[in-house]
Design an enzyme around this catalytic site. Structure first.
Site, PDB file in Angstrom:
ATOM      1  CD  GLN A 104      -3.594  -4.577   6.486  1.00 10.45           C
ATOM      2  OE1 GLN A 104      -3.522  -3.580   5.787  1.00 10.45           O
ATOM      3  NE2 GLN A 104      -4.115  -5.719   6.044  1.00 10.45           N
ATOM      4  CE  LYS A 156      -3.842  -2.411   2.133  1.00 12.72           C
ATOM      5  NZ  LYS A 156      -4.489  -2.872   3.373  1.00 12.72           N
ATOM      6  CG  ASP A 203     -10.037  -1.069   4.453  1.00 13.44           C
ATOM      7  OD1 ASP A 203      -9.645  -1.199   3.274  1.00 13.44           O
ATOM      8  OD2 ASP A 203      -9.427  -1.529   5.436  1.00 13.44           O
TER       9      ASP A 203
END
Ligand code: NDP
Length: 282
Positions: free
Chosen positions: A96, A52, A119
């Protein structure tokens, strides 16, 4: 032989398109900012976060990783989330997953400001998705829809079978396919006669987490097959949920692992970040 859906090329094209939007934002003095909170030492998470970070390079997106020790308490993680909610340089951030087992993941996710939830996992954003309203869409499902569209196959009216019903892939993908007017079936570990159900699919998506489980007997000839799985086989080699060699002989289109859904997921994360930054202009 199936045509291979090149996720890396599709991701590069998406990122090239984003560059124009990023330079429009720059003319308003805005640099999109993305932050990842990484808790603990999960090796796969470290690889994903590195990818990322790398993707933000050359994109004029400010990126930051907040690394926290494995033993961080839920309150400490929530404090970090709240700091990022207030940080004007960060337009989008994510925590995460997986979080260490002593942390209540949903409680942490619920504290993310929905407008910064790149997300798309916040219950409010999942609610928008369910209602067909605008808002950030989970990156992997959004990337899968994009990949299906690159084949030129029309989704509307097709039989789509999604194997897997997680909150991050299977369920939001089913909603997106429904939004595209597919007839959608969602399968899971209790599904009976899985191969027969899968064989009905014009569009088959495997999001299971079981190395090479999907064989040609699951696949309708000519189907679009999307492999979401990221697994290690018995030789520690990276592979998907689909037996690529076997299925490529019957499918019409097939994504490889690596180089399929993975790169597109990251491109969609960047897109959600840019969209979150653009919301400042409205
Ligand atoms: P989960 O473990 O959360 O969900 C797996 C799903 O598969 C569950 O719904 C489970 O059913 C179902 N399942 C398990 N075994 C079977 C079986 N034998 N038959 C039918 N269904 C079964 O996984 P995720 O959705 O998080 O991820 C799936 C895979 O995708 C993983 O390999 C993951 O690493 C990968 N992934 C890849 C991403 C990418 O960017 N490429 C992003 C996210 C995930 P039940 O609900 O009944 O338990």
């Amino acid at each position: 032989m199936a045509a291979i859906i090149d996720g890396s090329a599709a991701a590069t094209q998406t990122k090239d398109e984003l560059k124009q939007r990023i330079s429009d934002l720059a003319s308003h003095g805005i640099v999109p900012g993305l932050c990842v909170i990484l808790v603990g030492n999960n090796p796969a998470s470290h690889v994903y976060v590195k990818n990322k970070e790398k993707a933000c390079q050359n994109m004029n997106i400010y990126s930051q990783v907040l690394r926290m020790p494995e033993e961080s308490s839920e309150a400490e993680i929530v404090n970090k989330v709240e700091e990022l909610n207030r940080n004007p340089k960060i337009h989008g951030f994510l925590v995460q997953l997986p979080l260490p087992s002593h942390v209540n993941t949903q409680r942490v996710m619920n504290t993310i400001l929905p407008a910064k939830d790149v997300d798309g996992f916040h219950p409010i954003n999942l609610g928008h998705l369910l209602m067909g309203e605008a808002g950030p869409v989970p990156c992997t499902p959004a990337g899968i829809i994009h990949l299906i569209k690159t084949t030129g196959v029309t989704i509307a009216g097709k039989e789509a079978v999604v194997i897997g019903r997680s909150n991050i892939v299977g369920k939001p993908l089913a909603l997106l396919l429904l939004r595209e007017n597919a007839t959608v079936t969602v399968c899971h570990s209790h599904t009976q006669n899985l191969a027969a159900v899968a064989q009905r699919a014009d569009i088959l998506v495997a999001a299971i987490g079981k190395a090479r489980m999907i064989k040609r007997s699951f696949v309708k000839p000519g189907a679009v097959v999307i492999d979401v799985g990221i697994n290690k086989d018995e030789n520690n080699k990276l592979c998907g949920d689909v037996d690529f060699t076997d299925v490529s002989e019957v499918a019409g289109y097939l994504t490889p692992v690596p180089g399929g859904v993975g790169p597109m997921t990251i491109a969609m994360l960047l897109r959600n970040t840019v969209e979150a930054a653009r919301a400042q202009l409205l």
